[in-house]
Write an enzyme that holds these catalytic residues in place. Structure first.
Site, mmCIF file in Angstrom:
data_model
loop_
_atom_site.group_PDB
_atom_site.id
_atom_site.type_symbol
_atom_site.label_atom_id
_atom_site.label_comp_id
_atom_site.label_asym_id
_atom_site.label_seq_id
_atom_site.Cartn_x
_atom_site.Cartn_y
_atom_site.Cartn_z
ATOM 1 N N ASN A 114 0.821 -1.206 0.000
ATOM 2 C CA ASN A 114 0.000 0.000 0.000
ATOM 3 C C ASN A 114 0.857 1.259 0.000
ATOM 4 O OD1 ASN A 114 -2.101 -1.773 0.161
ATOM 5 N ND2 ASN A 114 -2.333 -1.595 2.379
ATOM 6 N N HIS A 131 6.063 -0.621 -2.577
ATOM 7 C CA HIS A 131 5.637 0.213 -3.711
ATOM 8 C C HIS A 131 5.806 1.700 -3.427
ATOM 9 C CE1 HIS A 131 2.883 -3.227 -5.386
ATOM 10 N NE2 HIS A 131 4.157 -3.425 -5.619
ATOM 11 N N CYS A 142 16.947 16.291 -10.318
ATOM 12 C CA CYS A 142 18.057 16.535 -9.385
ATOM 13 C C CYS A 142 17.788 15.767 -8.081
ATOM 14 C CB CYS A 142 18.208 18.051 -9.143
ATOM 15 S SG CYS A 142 17.068 18.747 -7.925
ATOM 16 N N THR A 202 -4.461 -9.286 0.799
ATOM 17 C CA THR A 202 -3.790 -9.189 -0.503
ATOM 18 C C THR A 202 -4.080 -10.427 -1.331
ATOM 19 O OG1 THR A 202 -1.671 -9.088 -1.673
ATOM 20 C CG2 THR A 202 -1.635 -10.011 0.558
ATOM 21 N N THR A 203 -4.265 -10.211 -2.634
ATOM 22 C CA THR A 203 -4.517 -11.346 -3.511
ATOM 23 C C THR A 203 -3.215 -12.053 -3.889
ATOM 24 O OG1 THR A 203 -4.521 -9.761 -5.333
ATOM 25 C CG2 THR A 203 -6.658 -10.471 -4.495
ATOM 26 N N ASN A 227 -8.152 -13.133 4.775
ATOM 27 C CA ASN A 227 -8.741 -12.537 3.574
ATOM 28 C C ASN A 227 -10.126 -13.150 3.361
ATOM 29 O OD1 ASN A 227 -7.735 -10.614 1.465
ATOM 30 N ND2 ASN A 227 -8.480 -12.210 0.100
ATOM 31 N N PRO A 228 -11.124 -12.321 3.041
ATOM 32 C CA PRO A 228 -12.461 -12.894 2.852
ATOM 33 C C PRO A 228 -12.553 -13.807 1.625
ATOM 34 C CG PRO A 228 -12.567 -10.493 3.148
ATOM 35 C CD PRO A 228 -11.122 -10.860 2.952
ATOM 36 N N ALA A 245 -9.884 -7.713 7.717
ATOM 37 C CA ALA A 245 -8.642 -7.513 8.468
ATOM 38 C C ALA A 245 -8.888 -6.978 9.881
ATOM 39 C CB ALA A 245 -7.734 -6.558 7.695
HETATM 40 ZN ZN LIG Z 1 15.152 19.359 -9.013
#
Ligand SMILES: [Zn+2]
Length: 260
Positions: A114, A131, A142, A202-203, A227-228, A245
């Site tokens: 997430n 992620h 920069c 999560t899957t 997980n459901p 959860a």
């Molecule tokens: Zn910059």
């Protein structure tokens, strides 16, 4: 919520595992944030699941690294939408109980897909945000980077105050590589030893998300899925709790503290 007696027995078994484990890896996805009012989307694209953007693009195209390089205005339009869906969200009971568990057991880690930052907001410190997070921006030209609380008041796409280049959120866009630092942290956690793996909401479609569960199975380390629905790892975990959860973590927390 009423639960069947078999689920009750499983909750007791998982509560006992949690109580006695010192090193626990929680792997979390969109389902853990569903109780915080966020849409369950797959990765960062699910808000547009099966529909095209106003530009006639798939969300994967709009949110690709290539689009960010060529047309950052388009990528930013949808990143902005995702962020506004996250804005004001509070950690759920599941985020909070995981943070409480880390306070009790220093060997608790979270690997999350997430980008909403809710684990850290809940107080978890050992979090691998594989992620990235929308709350961190970096310049595409920069080394300038900065943290933001939200995107309110930002002109999109935002310009770098140092060089005038385009800022982008530090998230993994479609077609981009995962950050090596996160992968290295995950390897380090697994190599340091894990007593229990708990996959939540999560899957498990990505190999680096299902991988630790397979690794646990091959190494005789107990694994749990909360997980459901059915997922890629449902058949290989030792225990399945078909629950949301927040409900599951609330019950597990209560039972593990009732155990002798
Ligand atoms: Zn910059």
């Amino acid at each position: 919520m009423t639960v069947s007696s078999s689920t009750n027995a499983d909750i007791d078994a998982v509560a006992a595992l949690l109580k006695h484990a010192e090193r626990v890896l929680f792997i979390t996805g969109a389902g853990i944030s569903a109780d915080s009012g966020l849409p369950t989307y797959r990765g960062i694209g699910g808000l547009y699941h099966e529909r095209l953007t106003a530009e006639g693009l798939t969300i994967e195209e709009a949110l690709s690294g290539e689009m960010m390089a060529q047309r950052p205005d388009i990528s930013w339009r949808y990143i902005g939408e995702i962020e506004s869906n996250c804005r004001g969200a509070k950690p759920s009971a599941a985020h909070l109980r995981i943070a409480d568990l880390e306070a009790e057991k220093p060997g608790v880690w979270v690997l999350t897909q997430n980008v909403d930052g809710l684990h850290r907001m809940a107080g978890s410190e050992k979090v691998i945000q594989i992620h990235g997070t929308v709350h961190h921006l970096r310049c595409t030209e920069c080394p300038h980077q900065r943290s933001v609380h939200d995107f309110a008041g930002l002109d999109l796409p935002p310009a770098c105050p140092v060089c005038g280049g385009v800022l982008r959120p530090d998230i993994v866009l479609f077609g981009e590589m995962l950050p090596q630092k996160g992968l290295d942290q995950l390897t380090h956690v697994l190599e340091s030893g894990v007593d229990l793996i708990v996959s939540i909401g999560t899957t498990s479609v990505f190999p680096y998300i299902s991988g630790p569960v397979w690794w646990a199975q091959q190494n005789g380390i107990p694994s749990v899925e909360i997980n459901p629905g059915d997922t890629e790892v449902s058949d290989i975990v030792d225990y399945r709790l078909r629950m949301g959860a927040a409900d599951a973590m609330t019950q597990l927390w209560a039972r593990m503290h009732e155990l002798p």
